[in-house]
Design a protein around this motif. Structure first.
Motif, PDB file in Angstrom:
ATOM      1  N   ASN A  27       0.831  -1.216   0.000  1.00 55.12           N
ATOM      2  CA  ASN A  27       0.000   0.000   0.000  1.00 55.12           C
ATOM      3  C   ASN A  27       0.865   1.265   0.000  1.00 55.12           C
ATOM      4  O   ASN A  27       0.632   2.211   0.765  1.00 55.12           O
ATOM      5  N   ASN A  28       1.907   1.231  -0.841  1.00 53.39           N
ATOM      6  CA  ASN A  28       2.816   2.363  -1.025  1.00 53.39           C
ATOM      7  C   ASN A  28       3.571   2.726   0.262  1.00 53.39           C
ATOM      8  O   ASN A  28       3.939   3.884   0.474  1.00 53.39           O
ATOM      9  N   SER A  84       1.818  -7.482  -1.991  1.00 56.48           N
ATOM     10  CA  SER A  84       2.904  -6.514  -1.839  1.00 56.48           C
ATOM     11  C   SER A  84       4.041  -6.881  -2.772  1.00 56.48           C
ATOM     12  O   SER A  84       4.141  -8.014  -3.247  1.00 56.48           O
ATOM     13  N   HIS A  85       4.908  -5.907  -3.027  1.00 51.11           N
ATOM     14  CA  HIS A  85       6.127  -6.133  -3.805  1.00 51.11           C
ATOM     15  C   HIS A  85       7.231  -6.562  -2.842  1.00 51.11           C
ATOM     16  O   HIS A  85       7.487  -5.889  -1.842  1.00 51.11           O
ATOM     17  N   LEU A  86       7.891  -7.667  -3.132  1.00 53.81           N
ATOM     18  CA  LEU A  86       8.965  -8.191  -2.293  1.00 53.81           C
ATOM     19  C   LEU A  86      10.310  -7.846  -2.919  1.00 53.81           C
ATOM     20  O   LEU A  86      10.544  -8.108  -4.098  1.00 53.81           O
ATOM     21  N   VAL A  87      11.209  -7.257  -2.113  1.00 50.03           N
ATOM     22  CA  VAL A  87      12.554  -6.899  -2.583  1.00 50.03           C
ATOM     23  C   VAL A  87      13.572  -7.517  -1.627  1.00 50.03           C
ATOM     24  O   VAL A  87      13.686  -7.109  -0.468  1.00 50.03           O
ATOM     25  N   THR A  90      -5.388  -3.686  -4.327  1.00 53.55           N
ATOM     26  CA  THR A  90      -5.303  -3.744  -5.788  1.00 53.55           C
ATOM     27  C   THR A  90      -5.046  -2.367  -6.375  1.00 53.55           C
ATOM     28  O   THR A  90      -4.245  -2.206  -7.307  1.00 53.55           O
ATOM     29  N   SER A  91      -5.688  -1.360  -5.813  1.00 53.17           N
ATOM     30  CA  SER A  91      -5.506   0.009  -6.303  1.00 53.17           C
ATOM     31  C   SER A  91      -4.053   0.447  -6.152  1.00 53.17           C
ATOM     32  O   SER A  91      -3.453   1.005  -7.080  1.00 53.17           O
ATOM     33  N   PHE A  92      -3.473   0.188  -4.986  1.00 51.41           N
ATOM     34  CA  PHE A  92      -2.070   0.579  -4.769  1.00 51.41           C
ATOM     35  C   PHE A  92      -1.117  -0.221  -5.664  1.00 51.41           C
ATOM     36  O   PHE A  92      -0.127   0.315  -6.165  1.00 51.41           O
TER      37      PHE A  92
END
Length: 515
Positions: free
Chosen positions: A257-258, A328-331, A424-426
């Motif tokens: 969510n940013n 979420s994006h995982l880094v 989903t929006s984020f």
């Protein structure tokens, strides 16, 4: 003999026999003495011969060792020269291909593609089980665009590598592995998976997810994804280098969510929990996450243990498209620090390695104070512009960023509501921001909007910097996901058009201020 005895007395005869016996005794004694002397000379000669043989054997062994060492030295030097030539050829090949490479992987049709309960819009109900995306060859994706009321059109997309549904994890990693050699040469590397939700990104990066606990990897090594395989390969490459000349730190973050969350941060009881962090831009123009947790690892097992802990905190929610959809994006970042002695600053990496291996004059050891600090919480400059120096050695840092992006979603397909709809929006906005950044770089605009999203700000050095970037597009072959697949293929096509200039590694001749 006896003639002279006639006419002689008994005493005379006895005297003559006695004299004759004494003469024979003297002769025998003389012979015995001569034999004894001869035996002594023979013993002395034998002793001298034995000593000579020992000296000859020692000399022979010494010469054999000398010649063998010379042969081994020549062979080792030739091997190092060959490694250096291969390394140069590898870097030249990677540079010729470009510093942004795009691969595309088409997953097979899966049971959930036709499972009951999937809500499919009216315009997608026709031929929903039809396969429309194919690997025409190793570099071409063929898509059959069939829409009601429209003429069928076949579109093709070109990438550096295209994987069909039947190609294994081993095949995919075989094309990734050469980039890891660049990592140890001082170049930064970023590998990210992009695609819609359910297209196989997490499978490609991590491997199959277990139903009971998606945070844990499969025990089948043939099914492991890029992240565990890349770690194993990095430590294998490090094991071939001089002991103590490299050490590795790992960080795990998610962009949800940013917002950026540190998945390795611990509370006062030592339990891991996600802590919100912020991303900033340093004076050098690099992105940085202050107070981010870095854990030192000495082998692949320790690394995977930490990643599993982080994955347990990653946000997931089921959707109609994917039962374990990552929200979420995982880094995952591996920071590899190389120690180089000050006298060797400015020479090539190959020359330094040859000097360390052949002459054995320098022992590259990491400072004890640094090795004892198993967990550091500090601000770190991004790739690859970080150089520290002590009185005798300098440190060069390179980063390997492994990114499992959250999947883009069509709300009508995923059926999400409430919190999942907000997620989903984020997700969609952050992926759109990533596309905007690539477009700005491709068009060479004066301003690149990295700060429009925490994701692009975090990946600023990888996307717009001098890191070697590999984007793996993951697409579904099913007709009902055609729009999402076309969007992903379009993203990959635009990424290939980005020209960021020549990739550069650390400039060894410019040390930073000593700490």
């Amino acid at each position: 003999q006896y003639q002279g005895l006639f006419g002689r007395s008994t005493n005379e005869v006895l005297q003559l026999y006695s004299a004759h016996g004494q003469q024979q005794t003297l002769q025998r004694n003389s012979v015995v003495t001569q034999l004894h002397r001869a035996i002594q000379r023979l013993k002395q000669d034998l002793k001298s011969l034995h000593s000579f043989a020992l000296e000859l054997s020692k000399d022979f062994q010494h010469q054999c060792k000398t010649y063998l060492y010379q042969v081994l030295t020549v062979v080792q030097r030739l091997q190092l020269q060959n490694e250096a030539m291969q390394s140069k050829a590898h870097r030249s090949c990677i540079s010729d291909i470009g510093n942004i490479r795009v691969h595309c992987r088409i997953r097979p049709l899966l049971p959930f593609d036709t499972a009951a309960g999937h809500t499919v819009p009216q315009d997608r109900q026709r031929n929903i089980s039809e396969k429309v995306a194919y690997a025409a060859d190793d570099e071409t994706v063929l898509v059959k665009c069939n829409r009601p009321g429209h003429t069928s059109i076949n579109k093709t997309f070109q990438f550096e590598r295209v994987y069909s549904a039947s190609e294994s994890q081993d095949t995919v990693f075989a094309d990734v592995a050469p980039l890891l050699t660049s990592l140890l040469d001082g170049y930064n590397v970023c590998i990210m998976a992009y695609g819609q939700t359910g297209s196989g990104k997490t499978y490609t990066m991590l491997g199959p997810q277990l139903e009971k606990n998606p945070a844990f990897f499969t025990e089948d090594e043939s099914e492991l994804g890029i992240i565990p395989r890349a770690t194993q390969e990095v430590f294998r490459l490090i094991s071939e280098k001089p002991p103590g000349s490299y050490w590795v730190e790992v960080s795990v973050v998610e962009v949800y969510n940013n917002e950026i969350f540190d998945l390795l941060a611990k509370d006062s009881c030592g339990r891991v929990y996600g802590v919100k962090r912020d991303v900033v831009t340093t004076r050098e123009g690099k992105s940085d996450v202050p107070l981010l947790t870095y854990e030192t690892v000495e082998n692949a097992s320790e690394f995977l243990h930490l990643v599993k802990k982080g994955l347990q905190l990653r946000v997931r929610n089921p959707t109609l498209v994917h039962a374990h959809s990552s929200r979420s994006h995982l880094v995952v970042t591996l920071t590899i620090t190389t120690t180089v002695y000050g006298d060797n600053f400015g020479i090539s990496w190959e020359d330094e390695l040859t000097s360390q291996k052949l002459n054995k004059e320098v022992s590259c050891t990491v400072p004890q104070k640094i090795r004892e600090n198993k967990s550091t919480f500090s601000s770190r400059a991004s790739s690859p512009a970080s150089s520290e120096t002590t009185e005798k050695l300098k440190q060069i840092k390179a980063r390997l960023q492994l990114v499992d992006l959250a999947g883009s979603e069509c709300v009508g397909m995923s059926g999400v509501t409430g919190t999942a709809l907000r997620e989903t929006s984020f997700i969609n906005r952050s992926l759109a921001a990533l596309a905007d950044v690539l477009a700005a770089i491709a068009e060479q605009r004066s301003h690149v909007p990295y700060r429009n999203s925490k994701l692009t700000h975090l990946l600023q050095d990888a996307v717009g910097g001098d890191a070697k970037l590999l984007v793996i597009l993951c697409i579904s072959p099913d007709q009902k996901y055609l729009a999402e697949s076309m969007q992903s293929l379009g993203f990959g096509t635009r990424a290939r058009q980005v020209q960021r200039g020549q990739v550069k590694k650390k400039n060894l001749s410019v040390p930073s201020k000593a700490k």
